[in-house]
Design a protein around this motif. Structure first.
Motif, PDB file in Angstrom:
ATOM      1  N   TRP A 200      -3.834  16.887  31.532  1.00 47.95           N
ATOM      2  CA  TRP A 200      -4.834  17.551  30.706  1.00 47.95           C
ATOM      3  C   TRP A 200      -5.575  18.577  31.535  1.00 47.95           C
ATOM      4  O   TRP A 200      -5.879  18.346  32.713  1.00 47.95           O
ATOM      5  CB  TRP A 200      -5.826  16.526  30.147  1.00 47.95           C
ATOM      6  CG  TRP A 200      -5.178  15.433  29.349  1.00 47.95           C
ATOM      7  CD1 TRP A 200      -4.601  14.286  29.822  1.00 47.95           C
ATOM      8  CD2 TRP A 200      -5.022  15.396  27.923  1.00 47.95           C
ATOM      9  NE1 TRP A 200      -4.113  13.536  28.787  1.00 47.95           N
ATOM     10  CE2 TRP A 200      -4.352  14.184  27.615  1.00 47.95           C
ATOM     11  CE3 TRP A 200      -5.392  16.247  26.888  1.00 47.95           C
ATOM     12  CZ2 TRP A 200      -4.046  13.818  26.307  1.00 47.95           C
ATOM     13  CZ3 TRP A 200      -5.091  15.887  25.588  1.00 47.95           C
ATOM     14  CH2 TRP A 200      -4.432  14.688  25.307  1.00 47.95           C
ATOM     15  N   TYR A 202      -9.024  20.866  31.692  1.00 49.38           N
ATOM     16  CA  TYR A 202     -10.381  21.145  31.217  1.00 49.38           C
ATOM     17  C   TYR A 202     -10.745  22.561  31.643  1.00 49.38           C
ATOM     18  O   TYR A 202     -10.422  22.994  32.756  1.00 49.38           O
ATOM     19  CB  TYR A 202     -11.370  20.146  31.827  1.00 49.38           C
ATOM     20  CG  TYR A 202     -11.105  18.716  31.419  1.00 49.38           C
ATOM     21  CD1 TYR A 202     -11.782  18.127  30.355  1.00 49.38           C
ATOM     22  CD2 TYR A 202     -10.154  17.948  32.090  1.00 49.38           C
ATOM     23  CE1 TYR A 202     -11.525  16.814  29.971  1.00 49.38           C
ATOM     24  CE2 TYR A 202      -9.887  16.641  31.712  1.00 49.38           C
ATOM     25  CZ  TYR A 202     -10.570  16.082  30.655  1.00 49.38           C
ATOM     26  OH  TYR A 202     -10.309  14.785  30.274  1.00 49.38           O
ATOM     27  N   PHE A 211     -13.886  22.704  27.139  1.00 51.68           N
ATOM     28  CA  PHE A 211     -12.817  22.172  26.297  1.00 51.68           C
ATOM     29  C   PHE A 211     -11.786  21.449  27.149  1.00 51.68           C
ATOM     30  O   PHE A 211     -11.697  21.652  28.371  1.00 51.68           O
ATOM     31  CB  PHE A 211     -12.127  23.316  25.529  1.00 51.68           C
ATOM     32  CG  PHE A 211     -13.017  23.991  24.530  1.00 51.68           C
ATOM     33  CD1 PHE A 211     -12.982  23.623  23.196  1.00 51.68           C
ATOM     34  CD2 PHE A 211     -13.890  24.997  24.925  1.00 51.68           C
ATOM     35  CE1 PHE A 211     -13.800  24.241  22.264  1.00 51.68           C
ATOM     36  CE2 PHE A 211     -14.723  25.622  24.000  1.00 51.68           C
ATOM     37  CZ  PHE A 211     -14.674  25.245  22.667  1.00 51.68           C
ATOM     38  N   VAL A 212     -10.975  20.616  26.486  1.00 54.02           N
ATOM     39  CA  VAL A 212      -9.840  19.982  27.117  1.00 54.02           C
ATOM     40  C   VAL A 212      -8.614  20.198  26.235  1.00 54.02           C
ATOM     41  O   VAL A 212      -8.723  20.227  25.001  1.00 54.02           O
ATOM     42  CB  VAL A 212     -10.069  18.479  27.354  1.00 54.02           C
ATOM     43  CG1 VAL A 212     -10.294  17.721  26.049  1.00 54.02           C
ATOM     44  CG2 VAL A 212      -8.899  17.860  28.122  1.00 54.02           C
ATOM     45  N   GLN A 213      -7.462  20.369  26.884  1.00 53.29           N
ATOM     46  CA  GLN A 213      -6.223  20.583  26.159  1.00 53.29           C
ATOM     47  C   GLN A 213      -5.071  20.050  27.006  1.00 53.29           C
ATOM     48  O   GLN A 213      -5.121  20.077  28.242  1.00 53.29           O
ATOM     49  CB  GLN A 213      -6.031  22.077  25.874  1.00 53.29           C
ATOM     50  CG  GLN A 213      -5.089  22.396  24.736  1.00 53.29           C
ATOM     51  CD  GLN A 213      -5.246  23.835  24.256  1.00 53.29           C
ATOM     52  OE1 GLN A 213      -6.188  24.546  24.649  1.00 53.29           O
ATOM     53  NE2 GLN A 213      -4.336  24.285  23.412  1.00 53.29           N
ATOM     54  N   ARG A 214      -4.038  19.554  26.343  1.00 53.84           N
ATOM     55  CA  ARG A 214      -2.890  19.004  27.057  1.00 53.84           C
ATOM     56  C   ARG A 214      -2.114  20.130  27.748  1.00 53.84           C
ATOM     57  O   ARG A 214      -1.888  21.192  27.178  1.00 53.84           O
ATOM     58  CB  ARG A 214      -1.981  18.260  26.086  1.00 53.84           C
ATOM     59  CG  ARG A 214      -0.921  17.390  26.772  1.00 53.84           C
ATOM     60  CD  ARG A 214       0.059  16.858  25.741  1.00 53.84           C
ATOM     61  NE  ARG A 214      -0.607  16.121  24.694  1.00 53.84           N
ATOM     62  CZ  ARG A 214      -0.810  14.809  24.694  1.00 53.84           C
ATOM     63  NH1 ARG A 214      -0.384  14.093  25.720  1.00 53.84           N
ATOM     64  NH2 ARG A 214      -1.409  14.218  23.676  1.00 53.84           N
ATOM     65  N   PRO A 226      -7.281  22.746  21.354  1.00 52.07           N
ATOM     66  CA  PRO A 226      -8.372  22.394  22.262  1.00 52.07           C
ATOM     67  C   PRO A 226      -9.393  21.490  21.595  1.00 52.07           C
ATOM     68  O   PRO A 226      -9.619  21.571  20.388  1.00 52.07           O
ATOM     69  CB  PRO A 226      -8.980  23.756  22.619  1.00 52.07           C
ATOM     70  CG  PRO A 226      -8.662  24.635  21.446  1.00 52.07           C
ATOM     71  CD  PRO A 226      -7.329  24.168  20.941  1.00 52.07           C
ATOM     72  N   VAL A 227     -10.018  20.637  22.407  1.00 57.18           N
ATOM     73  CA  VAL A 227     -11.078  19.740  21.941  1.00 57.18           C
ATOM     74  C   VAL A 227     -12.331  20.025  22.762  1.00 57.18           C
ATOM     75  O   VAL A 227     -12.290  20.014  24.001  1.00 57.18           O
ATOM     76  CB  VAL A 227     -10.673  18.257  22.091  1.00 57.18           C
ATOM     77  CG1 VAL A 227     -11.826  17.340  21.713  1.00 57.18           C
ATOM     78  CG2 VAL A 227      -9.440  17.959  21.255  1.00 57.18           C
ATOM     79  N   ILE A 229     -15.577  19.263  24.663  1.00 54.96           N
ATOM     80  CA  ILE A 229     -16.174  18.084  25.288  1.00 54.96           C
ATOM     81  C   ILE A 229     -17.506  18.399  25.979  1.00 54.96           C
ATOM     82  O   ILE A 229     -18.169  17.502  26.490  1.00 54.96           O
ATOM     83  CB  ILE A 229     -15.198  17.418  26.271  1.00 54.96           C
ATOM     84  CG1 ILE A 229     -14.652  18.403  27.315  1.00 54.96           C
ATOM     85  CG2 ILE A 229     -14.020  16.798  25.522  1.00 54.96           C
ATOM     86  CD1 ILE A 229     -15.395  18.433  28.601  1.00 54.96           C
ATOM     87  N   GLU A 275      -9.924  12.987  26.040  1.00 59.23           N
ATOM     88  CA  GLU A 275     -10.454  13.944  25.073  1.00 59.23           C
ATOM     89  C   GLU A 275     -11.873  13.607  24.608  1.00 59.23           C
ATOM     90  O   GLU A 275     -12.404  14.277  23.727  1.00 59.23           O
ATOM     91  CB  GLU A 275      -9.529  14.024  23.864  1.00 59.23           C
ATOM     92  CG  GLU A 275      -8.160  14.598  24.176  1.00 59.23           C
ATOM     93  CD  GLU A 275      -7.260  14.676  22.967  1.00 59.23           C
ATOM     94  OE1 GLU A 275      -7.072  15.792  22.429  1.00 59.23           O
ATOM     95  OE2 GLU A 275      -6.762  13.616  22.529  1.00 59.23           O
TER      96      GLU A 275
END
Length: 388
Positions: A200, A202, A211-214, A226-227, A229, A275
């Motif tokens: 992941w 950030y 944000f965080v994304q795989r 994206p999520v 955080i 996430e």
């Protein structure tokens, strides 16, 4: 709860003092030696990586692009080293290896772009160095001619010392915040791997949130959506680690009214997954409009202000630590006229109390002697000879 935390902090301090008396010690800031033997004076946004090819622990340190010495000039201006890299075998004494780049990667970064906040990781049998590009080359931007279209780039190497070869395209391209040259701040990469082997990334900062994304399997792109955080206009410098079944988000924030030096500090929240949501001790979400975040490193009246943008790790003996930058209020600038801040490298111990990190016994950035990190596990034999 307050009484319990105070008692815990006292107990931690007593154990730290006892350890410092019984073992070799160090005092902040850490010494960073350049090739001529002189001391580098700054290492902002530090990132740490252990070499995977040596039996004895060898560590590499990566710093943001900055001047590092008052003696170094580039014509009439300051010499900016493009992400200097240092090596150490004891996590305290550091020696310059090279700068990650001799020049900005052509075709990726604009000619005057900053290369900031390096994040070094080992994966797929290679070393990866993620970094902020404050201004991408026009071919990677949705708006040509802008100086604020930041992105996340990556370079690879067979060695943590480099040399580094930059990928031709950003991992995270510029993200629009509005029309024209209005972009979110795509800064401060941090990479983690979960128990399933998924990685992941950030990224983000005050301008737009964190944000965080795989990451894709090759580490060169992103997968999925994206999520958020970290709240908009609140946090930067995400650092995420796993401890005791929780994921902990360390992030730095500045007070709106006190300025970036005196109001800057480090906060933490925790989550059950990478996430988020990351909640503080009171259950407040760090991504909420009224952002949560438990303070873990605030100024305490000694010489250090503006402490934060950290990296968290365990030494070979199992003790947790954090490296971070801070500002010496007695010598805050390379040049006040040029607004060039000196940000020396500091190291402090982390203990875990009731499921939460406590840095330096809860007293803020340390300015006195403390025990050196353990450089090998209790079960490991002494090395036959020093590492060259």
């Amino acid at each position: 709860m307050t009484r319990y935390l105070r008692a815990a902090a006292v107990a931690i301090q007593l154990s730290v003092c006892a350890a410092a008396q019984a073992a070799p010690s160090f005092t902040n800031p850490l010494p960073l030696r350049l090739g001529d033997g002189s001391l580098a004076e700054s290492c902002a946004d530090p990132s740490l990586l252990r070499d995977r090819t040596t039996d004895r622990a060898v560590w590499y340190l990566y710093c943001t692009t900055d001047p590092v010495s008052r003696k170094e000039r580039d014509g009439d201006g300051w010499r900016f080293r493009l992400m200097p890299v240092y090596r150490s075998v004891d996590l305290v004494n550091w020696y310059h290896v090279r700068d990650a780049f001799e020049e900005r990667p052509r075709g990726l970064a604009a000619p005057k772009a900053g290369l900031w906040a390096p994040e070094a990781v080992y994966m797929n049998g290679s070393y990866f160095l993620y970094f902020t590009i404050t201004d991408v080359a026009d071919e990677h931007s949705p708006e040509k001619g802008c100086a604020s279209d930041s992105a996340i780039g990556v370079a690879t190497s067979a060695s943590p010392a480099g040399p580094w070869k930059a990928a031709p395209r950003p991992v995270v391209p510029p993200r629009r915040a509005g029309s024209g040259c209005s972009f979110h701040w795509t800064f401060d990469p941090d990479v983690i791997e979960d128990a399933q082997g998924d990685r992941w990334l950030y990224y983000g900062s005050y301008g737009g949130g964190v944000f965080v994304q795989r990451l894709s399997s090759d580490g060169m792109g992103l997968v999925g959506d994206p999520v958020r955080i970290g709240a908009n206009d609140r946090y930067e410098g995400a650092e995420v680690v796993r401890h005791g079944g929780w994921w902990y988000l360390f992030a730095s924030a500045t007070d709106c009214c006190n300025g970036p030096l005196t109001g800057y500090g480090l906060y933490v929240g925790r989550a059950k997954g990478p996430e988020g949501p990351f909640l503080d001790r009171e259950g407040n979400d760090m991504a909420a409009a009224r952002a949560g975040g438990t303070p873990v490193l605030a100024q305490n009246g000694n010489r250090w202000v503006g402490a934060g943008h950290n990296t968290v790790f365990q030494d070979p003996s199992g003790q947790w630590w954090t490296l971070y930058h801070a500002v010496d209020r007695k010598q805050p600038f390379f040049s006040a006229k040029d607004k060039l801040t000196r940000r020396p490298l500091l190291l402090d111990r982390i203990d875990w109390v009731d499921g939460w990190p406590v840095i330096a016994g809860g007293r803020g950035p340390s300015d006195g002697p403390q025990a050196m990190p353990g450089v090998r596990s209790a079960a490991a034999p002494a090395p036959a000879r020093p590492v060259a």
